[in-house]
Design an enzyme around this catalytic site. Structure first.
Site, PDB file in Angstrom:
ATOM      1  N   LYS A   1       0.827  -1.216   0.000  1.00  9.80           N
ATOM      2  CA  LYS A   1       0.000   0.000   0.000  1.00  9.80           C
ATOM      3  C   LYS A   1       0.849   1.248   0.000  1.00  9.80           C
ATOM      4  O   LYS A   1       0.480   2.263  -0.587  1.00  9.80           O
ATOM      5  CB  LYS A   1      -0.972  -0.002   1.192  1.00  9.80           C
ATOM      6  CG  LYS A   1      -2.068  -1.040   1.031  1.00  9.80           C
ATOM      7  CD  LYS A   1      -3.401  -0.569   1.579  1.00  9.80           C
ATOM      8  CE  LYS A   1      -4.496  -1.524   1.151  1.00  9.80           C
ATOM      9  NZ  LYS A   1      -5.741  -1.395   1.848  1.00  9.80           N
TER      10      LYS A   1
ATOM     11  N   LYS B   1      -5.878  -9.267  -6.763  1.00 13.59           N
ATOM     12  CA  LYS B   1      -7.108  -9.455  -5.991  1.00 13.59           C
ATOM     13  C   LYS B   1      -8.181  -8.426  -6.359  1.00 13.59           C
ATOM     14  O   LYS B   1      -7.873  -7.259  -6.544  1.00 13.59           O
ATOM     15  CB  LYS B   1      -6.763  -9.301  -4.499  1.00 13.59           C
ATOM     16  CG  LYS B   1      -7.892  -9.665  -3.557  1.00 13.59           C
ATOM     17  CD  LYS B   1      -7.494  -9.349  -2.121  1.00 13.59           C
ATOM     18  CE  LYS B   1      -7.840  -7.921  -1.773  1.00 13.59           C
ATOM     19  NZ  LYS B   1      -8.954  -7.755  -0.825  1.00 13.59           N
TER      20      LYS B   1
ATOM     21  N   LYS C   1     -12.351  -3.503  -3.328  1.00 16.66           N
ATOM     22  CA  LYS C   1     -13.303  -2.416  -3.514  1.00 16.66           C
ATOM     23  C   LYS C   1     -12.640  -1.058  -3.603  1.00 16.66           C
ATOM     24  O   LYS C   1     -13.226  -0.106  -4.086  1.00 16.66           O
ATOM     25  CB  LYS C   1     -14.396  -2.446  -2.450  1.00 16.66           C
ATOM     26  CG  LYS C   1     -13.958  -2.273  -1.021  1.00 16.66           C
ATOM     27  CD  LYS C   1     -15.198  -2.351  -0.134  1.00 16.66           C
ATOM     28  CE  LYS C   1     -14.985  -3.129   1.138  1.00 16.66           C
ATOM     29  NZ  LYS C   1     -13.945  -2.595   2.023  1.00 16.66           N
TER      30      LYS C   1
HETATM   31  P1  ATP Z   1     -10.229  -2.629   0.491  1.00 18.27           P
HETATM   32  O1  ATP Z   1      -9.696  -2.431  -0.878  1.00 18.27           O
HETATM   33  O2  ATP Z   1     -10.917  -1.469   1.072  1.00 18.27           O
HETATM   34  O3  ATP Z   1      -9.249  -3.281   1.413  1.00 18.27           O
HETATM   35  P2  ATP Z   1     -11.481  -5.190   0.142  1.00 18.27           P
HETATM   36  O4  ATP Z   1     -12.322  -5.467  -1.063  1.00 18.27           O
HETATM   37  O5  ATP Z   1     -10.133  -5.812   0.244  1.00 18.27           O
HETATM   38  O6  ATP Z   1     -11.433  -3.633   0.268  1.00 18.27           O
HETATM   39  P3  ATP Z   1     -12.040  -5.544   2.948  1.00 18.27           P
HETATM   40  O7  ATP Z   1     -13.035  -4.677   3.595  1.00 18.27           O
HETATM   41  O8  ATP Z   1     -10.588  -5.263   3.155  1.00 18.27           O
HETATM   42  O9  ATP Z   1     -12.357  -5.587   1.381  1.00 18.27           O
HETATM   43  O10 ATP Z   1     -12.327  -7.030   3.345  1.00 18.27           O
HETATM   44  C1  ATP Z   1     -13.588  -7.524   3.745  1.00 18.27           C
HETATM   45  C2  ATP Z   1     -13.583  -9.019   3.689  1.00 18.27           C
HETATM   46  O11 ATP Z   1     -13.676  -9.451   2.338  1.00 18.27           O
HETATM   47  C3  ATP Z   1     -12.319  -9.645   4.267  1.00 18.27           C
HETATM   48  O12 ATP Z   1     -12.666 -10.843   4.928  1.00 18.27           O
HETATM   49  C4  ATP Z   1     -11.514  -9.907   3.050  1.00 18.27           C
HETATM   50  O13 ATP Z   1     -10.537 -10.883   3.224  1.00 18.27           O
HETATM   51  C5  ATP Z   1     -12.609 -10.323   2.052  1.00 18.27           C
HETATM   52  N1  ATP Z   1     -12.193 -10.074   0.686  1.00 18.27           N
HETATM   53  C6  ATP Z   1     -11.853  -8.885   0.171  1.00 18.27           C
HETATM   54  N2  ATP Z   1     -11.524  -8.995  -1.127  1.00 18.27           N
HETATM   55  C7  ATP Z   1     -11.663 -10.313  -1.427  1.00 18.27           C
HETATM   56  C8  ATP Z   1     -11.458 -11.075  -2.612  1.00 18.27           C
HETATM   57  N3  ATP Z   1     -11.037 -10.524  -3.733  1.00 18.27           N
HETATM   58  N4  ATP Z   1     -11.711 -12.403  -2.562  1.00 18.27           N
HETATM   59  C9  ATP Z   1     -12.131 -12.981  -1.432  1.00 18.27           C
HETATM   60  N5  ATP Z   1     -12.333 -12.329  -0.273  1.00 18.27           N
HETATM   61  C10 ATP Z   1     -12.105 -11.012  -0.268  1.00 18.27           C
HETATM   62 MG    MG Z   2      -8.788  -5.315   2.022  1.00 16.83          MG
END
Ligand code: ATP
Ligand code: MG
Length: 326
Positions: free
Chosen positions: A113, A199, A202
């Site tokens: 990051k 990955k 969001k």
């Molecule tokens: P950010 O980019 O804000 O970190 P994110 O999409 O990674 O967003 P988080 O809020 O960090 O989402 O994670 C919420 C949950 O969703 C966590 O348990 C995380 O491991 C899961 N998660 C996030 N992205 C994925 C993905 N691509 N595949 C599977 N699980 C995911």
């Molecule tokens: Mg995340």
């Protein structure tokens, strides 16, 4: 006997993606009747990279409404906003003297990051300690606790366990209970569509949002990167694009990859159309409940859960403070 407890957190950094749905929500839907489910909407974590125009509070309401619209039941799932319970920050500070800056700087996500966002601010460095505090406020020695995280959080769960052991040693008693950490085998890491080696996230720009319109979804899937081999089979190493789409398809149908039998003979385009239709059907139901039922009442639902969780957190902090004599 009281129900085992399940805890997880989700950043208030945007809408929910298909990655969040398949990696996390999908699993909660399966266990929600057996567990007491606690879901924290992490607005403090979202602040590690602050955005001036971002309405964090509104995002929290939207996320809570969307989670309930996905099928989480209000009776079983207590969703709350992290910043409303100040004990998270308190425990974070108490834990932070048990880990070195050097160790924090070695964390993979911090390095990633820092490079991506061009900032190495203190909150970004220390947020895994806050994540440990989030978890340990709600685990209890005499309970079975389960925490589900995606693969990207594996290193942070190891840090949390380490921190708990150190803190417990310092206290001379098992004051922090280490839960069982689980990473879902299938769906633990849904990849991007344009770049299936990264990955789906969001805060990135390569995701399917649960609130995307049907035509957007169809377009995104149509343009998803695949390869030139016609046959559809699962091989994430060699064929990340097709394998990712296949994982999504299987999970949406509640099947294991090897149970998917209806794609034989289809080319990529036919498969993509089938996948878009399936996904759009699922999301139409979620979107209807989101706009009509849950968004207008999100604030009310969150308010109802707050006192219950605040009480758990206050008790835990009071016990800890007594032991460390402050
Ligand atoms: P950010 O980019 O804000 O970190 P994110 O999409 O990674 O967003 P988080 O809020 O960090 O989402 O994670 C919420 C949950 O969703 C966590 O348990 C995380 O491991 C899961 N998660 C996030 N992205 C994925 C993905 N691509 N595949 C599977 N699980 C995911
Ligand atoms: Mg995340």
């Amino acid at each position: 006997m009281s129900k085992p407890r399940f805890f997880t957190g989700i950043q208030a950094s945007g809408t929910l993606t298909l990655g969040n749905y398949l990696g996390l929500i999908h699993h909660i839907l399966k266990i929600q009747d057996e567990y007491e489910v606690i879901i924290m909407i992490a607005d403090l974590h979202a602040l590690t990279i602050p955005k001036k125009e971002f309405n964090y509070r509104q995002k929290c309401y939207e996320m809570a409404a969307l989670l309930y619209a996905c099928g989480l039941k209000k009776e079983n799932c207590k969703i709350f906003i992290q910043s409303e319970i100040k004990e998270h920050l308190e425990l974070f500070y108490l834990l932070s003297s048990h880990v070195t800056v050097g160790k924090m700087g070695d964390m993979i996500q911090f390095k990633d990051k820092m490079e991506k966002e061009g900032t190495g601010n203190l909150a970004l460095l220390s947020y895994p300690v806050l994540m440990a505090a989030d978890i340990f406020l709600y685990t209890e020695q005499e309970k079975v606790d389960l925490v589900i995280v995606g693969q990207d959080q594996k290193q942070h769960t190891e840090l949390a366990s380490n921190l708990a052991n150190k803190f417990n040693n310092f206290c001379g008693q098992k004051i922090l209970k280490i839960p069982t950490f689980e990473i879902p085998k299938l769906g633990g890491k849904i990849m991007g569509l344009k770049d299936p080696t990264k990955k789906m996230s969001k805060s990135g720009n390569d995701y399917i949002g649960l609130l995307d319109k049907p035509e957007e979804i169809t377009k995104k899937i149509k343009r998803a990167k695949t390869d030139s081999e016609k046959k559809i089979y699962h091989d994430p190493e060699k064929r990340p694009g097709v394998s990712n789409l296949l994982t999504i398809y299987a999970l949406l149908r509640n099947q294991k990859i090897e149970e998917v039998k209806d794609l034989e003979g289809l080319d990529h385009n036919q498969f993509k159309t089938k996948l878009s239709n399936l996904l759009n059907k699922k999301l139409a139901l979620i979107q209807k409940d989101y706009y009509n039922t849950y968004l207008p009442k999100a604030n009310e639902f969150l308010e109802k859960n707050k006192d219950y969780l605040k009480n758990l957190a206050e008790k835990k902090i009071a016990t800890i403070k007594k032991v460390i004599k402050i």
